[in-house]
Design a protein around this motif. Structure first.
Motif, short mmCIF file in Angstrom:
data_model
loop_
_atom_site.label_atom_id
_atom_site.label_comp_id
_atom_site.label_asym_id
_atom_site.label_seq_id
_atom_site.Cartn_x
_atom_site.Cartn_y
_atom_site.Cartn_z
N PRO A 58 -15.32 -21.20 31.97
CA PRO A 58 -14.08 -20.53 30.51
C PRO A 58 -15.07 -21.08 29.39
O PRO A 58 -16.11 -21.97 29.40
CB PRO A 58 -13.05 -21.34 30.63
N ARG A 59 -15.03 -20.27 28.05
CA ARG A 59 -16.45 -20.43 27.22
C ARG A 59 -15.60 -21.83 26.12
O ARG A 59 -14.15 -22.14 26.27
CB ARG A 59 -15.69 -19.23 26.13
N VAL A 66 -8.02 -19.14 21.18
CA VAL A 66 -6.96 -18.67 21.84
C VAL A 66 -5.29 -19.57 20.41
O VAL A 66 -4.25 -18.91 20.89
CB VAL A 66 -6.05 -18.85 23.08
N LEU A 636 -17.87 -15.02 34.98
CA LEU A 636 -16.67 -14.80 34.22
C LEU A 636 -16.99 -13.89 33.56
O LEU A 636 -16.10 -12.77 32.72
CB LEU A 636 -16.22 -15.74 33.56
N GLN A 643 -16.89 -4.78 32.17
CA GLN A 643 -15.30 -4.22 31.80
C GLN A 643 -15.26 -3.37 30.89
O GLN A 643 -14.85 -2.66 30.12
CB GLN A 643 -14.12 -4.91 32.72
N ASP B 98 -7.98 -18.10 27.87
CA ASP B 98 -8.70 -19.22 28.25
C ASP B 98 -9.53 -19.43 29.37
O ASP B 98 -10.31 -18.70 29.18
CB ASP B 98 -8.16 -20.47 27.71
N ARG B 99 -8.65 -19.42 30.43
CA ARG B 99 -9.48 -19.87 31.44
C ARG B 99 -9.33 -18.35 32.42
O ARG B 99 -10.26 -18.36 33.20
CB ARG B 99 -8.10 -20.73 32.10
N CYS B 100 -9.34 -17.38 32.22
CA CYS B 100 -9.52 -16.06 32.77
C CYS B 100 -10.03 -14.92 31.81
O CYS B 100 -10.79 -14.35 32.10
CB CYS B 100 -7.91 -14.82 32.82
N GLY B 101 -10.84 -15.65 31.19
CA GLY B 101 -11.90 -15.21 29.92
C GLY B 101 -11.38 -14.12 29.40
O GLY B 101 -12.28 -12.73 29.05
N LEU B 103 -10.86 -13.10 26.07
CA LEU B 103 -11.36 -12.04 25.61
C LEU B 103 -12.44 -12.35 25.53
O LEU B 103 -13.42 -13.07 25.85
CB LEU B 103 -10.77 -13.38 24.24
N GLN B 147 -9.09 -7.98 32.22
CA GLN B 147 -8.91 -9.93 32.56
C GLN B 147 -7.64 -10.39 31.33
O GLN B 147 -6.91 -11.53 31.13
CB GLN B 147 -9.95 -11.09 31.99
#
Lengths: 744, 205
Positions: A58-59, A66, A636, A643, B98-101, B103, B147
């Motif tokens: 995760p970033r 967010v 990820l 995509q 956040d966790r799925c990326g 963004l 995503q």
């Protein structure tokens, strides 16, 4: 900045050696020979041993993004700031007949009116004046009060008008540029004559807009005196700071450029740009900060684009499907600019080829680099003619690509992608389907590549603090692709720490030398420099611990379970080890190293579409992408970027394209309402695969290749579905119906 | 100037702005709430999406004066409101993004997440189709959306207490049979939950 004065300078310059790499200058790849330090080549750990990298991470800036706390240039507010807006030329070419400066100055709140073009405009959207005011609203009132009047002068905004004899000249020189040629024309034509099958067709691609969600713009925080901070939505923090210093008349070292977060650039955001220069000029004049962001219309008109192209290609093959010859004649449509178009036969090999390319200039915004400049255009021409050739010769569409691909990686990728899209079960492998049902299903393919070499100038600094925290710093900016995150992850991997223990600092011109983020160079520039800095910091830390603990420096190991030494049974917790550091901690600077990057990223895509021959509507059902990435730092993020590229290509295929009214000199679609980028309902099923058969253990940039072949694959799939060969993007329903002979 | 009394993220805020100002202008240029993004000023891009009484609304097309008397939620309020409602940490939508990326540049994300939150408010177990529909007014130029859909599905799955269907980025490392089984379970859990919601007294749609 805190980090700078404490940086440990590099030792006496070590010997140099020469290496070859690819550098991207304004989006054009060029192979160059550069000098690098002749130090032992750094290596990434073997992939199987990686604990953090090559996983889904995760970033590190996820939470701040967010939560809405991430600050973009548009969001910067500083005390005493004035708001500026631009007046643009509403016509491609006009005489500035009237500007009521007094009326504009008299508008309450207006503090400055800057005229940047008093006589004659030469392109649609050219800035003419800037009004600065206490509020954005007053600046708008000031623009209206100018009551600008423009008298039209003859212009050219389309190919036919620009090449006509006696056409109005675009700037100095002829409207049609000198031919750029490559290949051997006589040989190529002879090969064509001797080929078993040959086809000839003309393909056209429109001008595509970058369409970043955040528009271009700056906030120049100058309040008089010696120093300034400039915030800019840009892809090059260090570049624009230097430009701003020049415009503000300040010393380069006194102007800090900041890019905390930026809302997309895709090649359009390098440097300060016109609006940035104006903002600096006004700030200098007023000694007050200036906020100048483009509105969406200005973004479409004056912030660059991907050049359009029209190309006529003739290609031939032998009985087995090997390309024997290819001749192409092409025109680039880059407005005032030269445009770009990659070489043909693009990623394929032909017995002989010849290409003649000319740019056609018009009274329009100059094209800029856009994600893989020149490649999508060339890909569309090449993949289309290859399909036409395959059908004419009765060959399988995958087989003709396997046979002619210029690198074996594409052969491997084509096999896998064909399997994922269901090629073996598809009924139309050598002939297109017929428009004989409500939903015709077709499949198309495309391949691409990109150089992706890093910049040898890139540096990074790693600081280990006494409290056990680690800071990694580089001036490069994070365009959202995850630069911050992999900077932190590389240090976490090196020291055996969780990613959260590392802070990545970037997007600040005062940090160690970064790189302009264009042409997929950021990762192969920044990651090697960070890795090198980490290696040096680890060595320095080991040397320090060796002194403190009376052990050999070589024996220290850093892992998730703390610091170990080959000669010791007990472990030392990381925080405890760091506690032995002096108050200022420990820092090391690293440089880019060739051995840590890899160049040449190949990508293969397939698209499956459904065409309704009654309405001409195309729906993309499934896209498959298999791409080399070298060593993936964060799987990820890599997949997200792939995509994103695929969907930009989907837009290029089906909806995007600048529309102009030549007679009125207007852009008809300078907004997101009429310029359609893909939205959630258009997204196909996406199979995004990292090519793990690419075992090169160096990092590569991944952003350009996935944006290239998708449009070609979709166009070919439309034809494969129902026989509608649309040779002009975007493939709108009217063109499908026209190709099917349903409308005339 | 018109005095304005707005309820934003649970706080009553008093300010004044020209009568024709939009809610977006008041948020960004009066109240310092810059999380709502300005992307087009005409309702095309969705970056300014906020919640008005729990429903998604384009702040750039909403007169600020007409928002008086309504509960406005901006991205800045999503986590505080979740915590005030007894939740822990960020709103599940934020955590999942956040966790799925989900963004990259992040400029579209505040609007995207508020559209997703509004969807889950009225339909706690949406299908992929319903998620697409609900997010179709929010443009994203970086991610390719997949995503983002997966993030909303993760938030849904977590609220149901099941593992989400395998995400596109995970499938490559799962055995096909394993991925299919996980997808089947997630779909079954979603279907069962939808049935409960449709028929039960707690139905919220």
């Amino acid at each position: 900045m805190k980090l700078e004065p404490r940086a440990v300078p590099l030792q006496d310059a070590p010997p140099k050696r020469k290496v070859k790499t690819t550098q991207v200058v304004n989006g054009i790849e060029t192979e160059v020979e550069i000098e690098v330090e002749d130090v032992p080549a750094g290596q990434w750990p073997p992939r199987a041993s990686l604990r953090v990298l090559n996983h889904d991470i995760p970033r590190v800036d996820g939470p701040v993004k967010v939560s809405g706390a991430a600050r973009y240039t548009h969001d910067v507010r500083v005390p005493g700031m004035v708001w500026a807006r631009l007046l643009l030329s509403p016509l491609p070419r006009a005489r500035v007949a009237a500007l009521d400066l007094e009326a504009a100055r008299a508008v309450p709140g207006v503090v400055h009116v800057l005229v940047v073009e008093r006589e004659e405009t030469g392109w649609l959207g050219q800035p003419v004046a800037v009004v600065a005011a206490e509020t954005l609203e007053a600046a708008g009132d000031g623009l209206r009060a100018l009551a600008a009047r423009f008298e039209p002068l003859p212009w050219v905004v389309d190919h036919a008008a620009a090449v006509r004899e006696g056409a109005p000249a675009v700037g100095r020189g002829a409207n049609v540029g000198r031919p750029e040629t490559d290949g051997d024309e006589a040989r190529a034509r002879a090969a064509l004559s001797a080929s078993a099958t040959r086809v000839r067709a003309t393909y056209t691609v429109p001008v595509q807009h970058h369409a970043s969600l955040e528009t271009h713009g700056v906030v120049v925080d100058y309040r008089g005196g010696e120093d300034a901070v400039v915030y800019c939505s840009t892809q090059y923090a260090q570049g624009f700071a230097a430009e701003a210093a020049k415009e503000l008349g300040l010393k380069a070292g006194n102007v800090r450029g900041v890019v905390e977060h930026m809302g997309g650039g895709f090649g359009s955001k390098f440097g300060l740009d016109a609006q940035g220069l104006y903002a600096c000029r006004i700030a200098k004049e007023l000694k007050r900060p200036v906020h100048l962001m483009l509105d969406r219309r200005a973004e479409f008109l004056m912030s660059g684009n991907r050049s359009g192209t029209s190309m006529t290609i003739e290609a031939g093959c032998d009985a087995q499907g090997s390309l024997t010859g290819l001749v192409a004649e092409a025109w680039k449509h880059g407005g005032l600019g030269r445009g770009s178009l990659s070489g043909l036969p693009y990623c394929y090999k032909a017995g002989a080829h010849f290409r003649d390319v000319r740019s056609v200039r018009m009274h329009l915004d100059a094209s800029r680099a856009m994600r893989a400049p020149g490649h999508p255009q060339a890909s569309f021409g090449m993949e289309s003619i290859l399909d036409e050739l395959a059908y004419a010769a009765g060959l399988d569409l995958v087989e003709i690509r396997r046979r002619n691909a210029a690198h074996p990686a594409w052969v491997r990728q084509l096999d896998r992608v064909a399997r994922e899209i269901g090629w073996d079960q598809h009924p139309h492998r050598t002939q297109p389907g017929k428009p004989d049902r409500e939903e015709c299903i077709g499949i198309g393919f495309g391949i691409s590549n990109w150089g992706s070499g890093g910049s040898s100038d890139c540096e990074a600094e790693v600081r280990i603090e006494k409290d056990g925290s680690v800071v990694v710093a580089c001036a490069a900016q994070d365009l959202g692709t995850g630069t911050r995150m992999y900077m932190a992850a590389i240090a976490a991997e090196e020291f055996g720490l969780p990613v959260a223990a590392v802070t990545a600092r970037l997007g600040d011109s005062r940090l160690p030398t970064g790189v302009a983020s264009g042409g997929s160079v950021t990762t192969p520039s920044v990651a090697p420099a960070v890795k090198d800095a980490c290696t040096r910091a680890r060595g320095a830390f080991a040397a320090h611990l060796a002194q403190v603990l009376g052990r050999s420096a070589e024996g220290f190991r850093f892992g998730p379970d703390g610091v170990r030494h080959d000669g010791m049974t007990e472990r030392l917790a990381w925080s405890k080890a760091c506690g032995t550091l002096p108050a200022e901690g420990l820092s090391a600077r690293g440089k880019w190293q060739e051995s840590l990057q890899t160049r040449g990223v190949r990508c293969t895509q397939a698209a499956q579409v459904a065409v309704d021959p009654g309405t001409g509507r195309v729906r993309v059902l499934h896209m498959v992408c298999l791409q080399e990435v070298g060593l993936a730092l964060n799987r990820l993020a890599v997949k997200s970027q792939i995509q994103g590229g695929m969907i930009q290509a989907l837009g290029y295929a089906l909806g995007e394209g600048r529309q102009l009214d030549s007679a009125l000199g207007l852009q008809l679609n300078a907004s997101f309402e009429e310029y359609k980028i893909p939205h959630a309902l258009e997204i196909p099923r996406m199979t995004t695969l990292i090519d793990d058969d690419d075992t090169r253990n160096g990092v590569a940039g991944v952003g350009e290749p996935p944006a290239i072949p998708g449009a070609s694959a979709i166009a070919n799939a439309v034809h494969n579905a129902c026989g509608a060969r649309v040779r002009e993007l975007p493939i709108t329903p009217d063109k499908v119906l026209l190709a099917l002979g349903k409308v005339v | 100037m018109r005095p304005l009394r707005l309820t934003v993220n649970g706080d009553t805020l008093e300010t004044a702005a020209p009568a024709h100002w939009t809610l977006l202008e008041v948020l960004r240029y009066r109240l310092g709430l810059t999380g709502s993004k300005q992307g087009c000023d005409k309702g095309d891009c969705g970056a300014c999406t906020v919640l008005v009484d729990g429903r998604p609304q384009l702040a750039c097309l909403t007169l600020a004066a007409l928002a008086e008397g309504h509960a406005i939620t901006t991205i800045e309020g999503l986590m505080p409101l979740h915590v005030a409602a007894g939740g822990d940490g960020p709103d599940p939508v934020q955590g999942a993004f956040d966790r799925c990326g989900a963004l990259q540049c992040g400029f579209c994300q505040p609007g995207m997440m508020l559209s997703a939150r509004a969807l889950l408010n009225r339909n706690p177990c949406p299908t992929r189709g319903e998620i697409r529909e609900a997010l179709s007014g929010n443009l994203c130029r970086c991610t390719g959306y997949t995503q983002i859909f997966e993030a909303v599905e993760l938030a849904v799955a977590e609220s149901l207490g099941v593992a989400p269907a395998p995400r596109a980025w995970e499938e490559q490392r799962m055995k096909p049979a394993e991925a299919q089984e996980q997808a089947r379970r997630a779909a079954a859990a979603l279907a069962a939950a939808r049935e409960r919601n449709d028929g039960g007294p707690g139905a919220r749609s």
